[in-house]
Motif scaffolding. Sequence first.
Motif, PDB file in Angstrom:
ATOM      1  N   GLU A 169       0.809  -1.222   0.000  1.00 33.89           N
ATOM      2  CA  GLU A 169       0.000   0.000   0.000  1.00 33.89           C
ATOM      3  C   GLU A 169       0.841   1.270   0.000  1.00 33.89           C
ATOM      4  OE1 GLU A 169      -0.012  -1.713   4.180  1.00 33.89           O
ATOM      5  OE2 GLU A 169      -0.568  -2.464   2.225  1.00 33.89           O
ATOM      6  N   ALA A 170       2.150   1.156   0.198  1.00 35.94           N
ATOM      7  CA  ALA A 170       3.032   2.320   0.123  1.00 35.94           C
ATOM      8  C   ALA A 170       3.311   2.706  -1.327  1.00 35.94           C
ATOM      9  CB  ALA A 170       4.347   2.032   0.848  1.00 35.94           C
ATOM     10  N   LEU A 171       3.009   1.833  -2.259  1.00 43.44           N
ATOM     11  CA  LEU A 171       3.229   2.094  -3.676  1.00 43.44           C
ATOM     12  C   LEU A 171       2.143   3.039  -4.186  1.00 43.44           C
ATOM     13  CD1 LEU A 171       5.187   1.188  -5.905  1.00 43.44           C
ATOM     14  CD2 LEU A 171       3.554  -0.587  -6.490  1.00 43.44           C
ATOM     15  N   HIS A 172       2.560   4.092  -4.871  1.00 49.80           N
ATOM     16  CA  HIS A 172       1.608   5.075  -5.399  1.00 49.80           C
ATOM     17  C   HIS A 172       0.618   4.387  -6.331  1.00 49.80           C
ATOM     18  CE1 HIS A 172       0.096   8.958  -6.638  1.00 49.80           C
ATOM     19  NE2 HIS A 172       0.172   8.551  -7.887  1.00 49.80           N
ATOM     20  N   GLY A 173      -0.665   4.586  -6.088  1.00 50.96           N
ATOM     21  CA  GLY A 173      -1.709   4.007  -6.920  1.00 50.96           C
ATOM     22  C   GLY A 173      -2.339   2.751  -6.342  1.00 50.96           C
ATOM     23  N   ILE A 174      -1.759   2.207  -5.276  1.00 55.41           N
ATOM     24  CA  ILE A 174      -2.334   1.020  -4.637  1.00 55.41           C
ATOM     25  C   ILE A 174      -3.199   1.487  -3.472  1.00 55.41           C
ATOM     26  CG2 ILE A 174      -1.869  -1.102  -3.345  1.00 55.41           C
ATOM     27  CD1 ILE A 174      -1.074  -1.405  -6.195  1.00 55.41           C
ATOM     28  N   GLY A 175      -4.490   1.278  -3.607  1.00 58.41           N
ATOM     29  CA  GLY A 175      -5.417   1.663  -2.547  1.00 58.41           C
ATOM     30  C   GLY A 175      -5.702   0.485  -1.627  1.00 58.41           C
ATOM     31  N   ALA A 178      -4.676  -3.447  -2.235  1.00 61.63           N
ATOM     32  CA  ALA A 178      -3.754  -4.049  -1.273  1.00 61.63           C
ATOM     33  C   ALA A 178      -4.361  -5.315  -0.675  1.00 61.63           C
ATOM     34  CB  ALA A 178      -3.401  -3.047  -0.175  1.00 61.63           C
ATOM     35  N   ALA A 179      -5.660  -5.279  -0.399  1.00 60.25           N
ATOM     36  CA  ALA A 179      -6.330  -6.461   0.160  1.00 60.25           C
ATOM     37  C   ALA A 179      -6.313  -7.622  -0.834  1.00 60.25           C
ATOM     38  CB  ALA A 179      -7.770  -6.108   0.549  1.00 60.25           C
ATOM     39  N   VAL A 180      -6.539  -7.317  -2.120  1.00 55.40           N
ATOM     40  CA  VAL A 180      -6.494  -8.368  -3.148  1.00 55.40           C
ATOM     41  C   VAL A 180      -5.097  -8.975  -3.209  1.00 55.40           C
ATOM     42  CG1 VAL A 180      -6.615  -8.796  -5.643  1.00 55.40           C
ATOM     43  CG2 VAL A 180      -8.387  -7.435  -4.523  1.00 55.40           C
ATOM     44  N   LEU A 181      -4.082  -8.132  -3.214  1.00 55.68           N
ATOM     45  CA  LEU A 181      -2.709  -8.632  -3.287  1.00 55.68           C
ATOM     46  C   LEU A 181      -2.365  -9.480  -2.063  1.00 55.68           C
ATOM     47  CD1 LEU A 181      -0.970  -5.438  -4.707  1.00 55.68           C
ATOM     48  CD2 LEU A 181      -1.395  -7.590  -5.918  1.00 55.68           C
ATOM     49  N   ARG A 182      -2.822  -9.045  -0.891  1.00 56.16           N
ATOM     50  CA  ARG A 182      -2.551  -9.816   0.338  1.00 56.16           C
ATOM     51  C   ARG A 182      -3.229 -11.182   0.302  1.00 56.16           C
ATOM     52  NH1 ARG A 182      -3.766  -5.174   3.178  1.00 56.16           N
ATOM     53  NH2 ARG A 182      -1.937  -3.925   3.522  1.00 56.16           N
ATOM     54  N   GLU A 183      -4.419 -11.257  -0.294  1.00 52.00           N
ATOM     55  CA  GLU A 183      -5.109 -12.552  -0.424  1.00 52.00           C
ATOM     56  C   GLU A 183      -4.258 -13.568  -1.183  1.00 52.00           C
ATOM     57  OE1 GLU A 183      -8.983 -12.191  -2.153  1.00 52.00           O
ATOM     58  OE2 GLU A 183      -9.653 -10.747  -0.639  1.00 52.00           O
ATOM     59  N   TYR A 184      -3.430 -13.075  -2.073  1.00 53.25           N
ATOM     60  CA  TYR A 184      -2.563 -13.943  -2.865  1.00 53.25           C
ATOM     61  C   TYR A 184      -1.143 -14.011  -2.289  1.00 53.25           C
ATOM     62  CZ  TYR A 184      -6.219 -14.385  -6.307  1.00 53.25           C
ATOM     63  OH  TYR A 184      -7.407 -14.685  -6.938  1.00 53.25           O
ATOM     64  N   GLY A 185      -0.964 -13.531  -1.065  1.00 56.60           N
ATOM     65  CA  GLY A 185       0.333 -13.638  -0.398  1.00 56.60           C
ATOM     66  C   GLY A 185       1.337 -12.589  -0.797  1.00 56.60           C
ATOM     67  N   ILE A 186       0.889 -11.529  -1.437  1.00 54.39           N
ATOM     68  CA  ILE A 186       1.793 -10.447  -1.860  1.00 54.39           C
ATOM     69  C   ILE A 186       1.643  -9.303  -0.860  1.00 54.39           C
ATOM     70  CG2 ILE A 186       2.395  -8.865  -3.734  1.00 54.39           C
ATOM     71  CD1 ILE A 186       0.954 -10.877  -5.634  1.00 54.39           C
ATOM     72  N   HIS A 187       2.561  -9.234   0.095  1.00 61.51           N
ATOM     73  CA  HIS A 187       2.477  -8.242   1.165  1.00 61.51           C
ATOM     74  C   HIS A 187       3.432  -7.074   0.960  1.00 61.51           C
ATOM     75  CE1 HIS A 187      -0.093 -10.804   3.667  1.00 61.51           C
ATOM     76  NE2 HIS A 187       0.623 -11.813   3.189  1.00 61.51           N
ATOM     77  N   ILE A 244       6.315  -4.777  -1.654  1.00 61.61           N
ATOM     78  CA  ILE A 244       6.549  -4.328  -3.023  1.00 61.61           C
ATOM     79  C   ILE A 244       7.542  -5.256  -3.724  1.00 61.61           C
ATOM     80  CG2 ILE A 244       7.454  -2.431  -4.433  1.00 61.61           C
ATOM     81  CD1 ILE A 244       6.262  -0.502  -2.368  1.00 61.61           C
ATOM     82  N   GLY A 245       8.520  -5.772  -2.992  1.00 64.43           N
ATOM     83  CA  GLY A 245       9.473  -6.701  -3.595  1.00 64.43           C
ATOM     84  C   GLY A 245       8.797  -7.946  -4.117  1.00 64.43           C
ATOM     85  N   ALA A 246       7.824  -8.450  -3.390  1.00 65.11           N
ATOM     86  CA  ALA A 246       7.075  -9.624  -3.847  1.00 65.11           C
ATOM     87  C   ALA A 246       6.232  -9.279  -5.071  1.00 65.11           C
ATOM     88  CB  ALA A 246       6.200 -10.165  -2.727  1.00 65.11           C
ATOM     89  N   LEU A 247       5.662  -8.078  -5.084  1.00 62.42           N
ATOM     90  CA  LEU A 247       4.875  -7.638  -6.234  1.00 62.42           C
ATOM     91  C   LEU A 247       5.757  -7.511  -7.473  1.00 62.42           C
ATOM     92  CD1 LEU A 247       2.186  -6.620  -7.403  1.00 62.42           C
ATOM     93  CD2 LEU A 247       2.788  -4.345  -6.566  1.00 62.42           C
ATOM     94  N   ALA A 248       6.978  -7.035  -7.308  1.00 66.01           N
ATOM     95  CA  ALA A 248       7.901  -6.898  -8.432  1.00 66.01           C
ATOM     96  C   ALA A 248       8.295  -8.262  -9.000  1.00 66.01           C
ATOM     97  CB  ALA A 248       9.145  -6.129  -7.993  1.00 66.01           C
ATOM     98  N   ALA A 249       8.266  -9.300  -8.168  1.00 65.22           N
ATOM     99  CA  ALA A 249       8.656 -10.643  -8.615  1.00 65.22           C
ATOM    100  C   ALA A 249       7.540 -11.358  -9.386  1.00 65.22           C
ATOM    101  CB  ALA A 249       9.070 -11.484  -7.413  1.00 65.22           C
ATOM    102  N   VAL A 250       6.318 -10.871  -9.260  1.00 67.28           N
ATOM    103  CA  VAL A 250       5.176 -11.496  -9.942  1.00 67.28           C
ATOM    104  C   VAL A 250       5.167 -11.018 -11.396  1.00 67.28           C
ATOM    105  CG1 VAL A 250       2.648 -11.635  -9.992  1.00 67.28           C
ATOM    106  CG2 VAL A 250       3.862 -11.615  -7.813  1.00 67.28           C
ATOM    107  N   PRO A 251       4.920 -11.906 -12.353  1.00 73.69           N
ATOM    108  CA  PRO A 251       4.856 -11.481 -13.758  1.00 73.69           C
ATOM    109  C   PRO A 251       3.778 -10.407 -13.964  1.00 73.69           C
ATOM    110  CG  PRO A 251       4.913 -13.880 -13.616  1.00 73.69           C
ATOM    111  CD  PRO A 251       4.745 -13.363 -12.221  1.00 73.69           C
ATOM    112  N   PRO A 252       4.053  -9.396 -14.801  1.00 73.87           N
ATOM    113  CA  PRO A 252       3.084  -8.317 -15.026  1.00 73.87           C
ATOM    114  C   PRO A 252       1.713  -8.814 -15.470  1.00 73.87           C
ATOM    115  CG  PRO A 252       5.199  -7.724 -15.964  1.00 73.87           C
ATOM    116  CD  PRO A 252       5.318  -9.145 -15.510  1.00 73.87           C
ATOM    117  N   ALA A 253       1.660  -9.862 -16.269  1.00 74.37           N
ATOM    118  CA  ALA A 253       0.362 -10.373 -16.728  1.00 74.37           C
ATOM    119  C   ALA A 253      -0.477 -10.878 -15.551  1.00 74.37           C
ATOM    120  CB  ALA A 253       0.575 -11.494 -17.744  1.00 74.37           C
ATOM    121  N   THR A 254       0.180 -11.468 -14.560  1.00 70.77           N
ATOM    122  CA  THR A 254      -0.538 -11.957 -13.377  1.00 70.77           C
ATOM    123  C   THR A 254      -1.073 -10.791 -12.555  1.00 70.77           C
ATOM    124  OG1 THR A 254       0.891 -13.903 -13.314  1.00 70.77           O
ATOM    125  CG2 THR A 254      -0.321 -13.378 -11.306  1.00 70.77           C
TER     126      THR A 254
END
Length: 125
Positions: A10-16, A20-29, A31-41
Amino acid sequence: MDWLAQLPVEALHGIGPRQAAVLREYGIHYIGALAAVPPATVQRLLGGSAGRLAADRARGIDPRPVVPRAMPVSATVRYRFGRHVLDGAEAARRASPRTTRAGTVRAVRAAPHGATRPPLQRRPT
């Protein structure tokens, strides 16, 4: 971008909060984890343009121009002495570390090629 990777998503600009809740449901807590996920996902999780922006920004890609902020018109630092100080030199010595921050703004504006010591203004209370 190691400093960015350890921040919560949620510290990333544009993530409300909802994204953030959707990303956490998938185990992405983080920004580093978000960067590791393929953009299409990320696009499938957050939607087309929002997912693309989030994936890019997590990787440090942001096409927006950097716009410097204007210097503040004034800066004030208040310091209350523990006891009355009548000697100007003593007051300046005790307050000097506390006026450095306010003086930096004034010094940068006044002398862009070399900061000078900020003046100390004393007011009777």
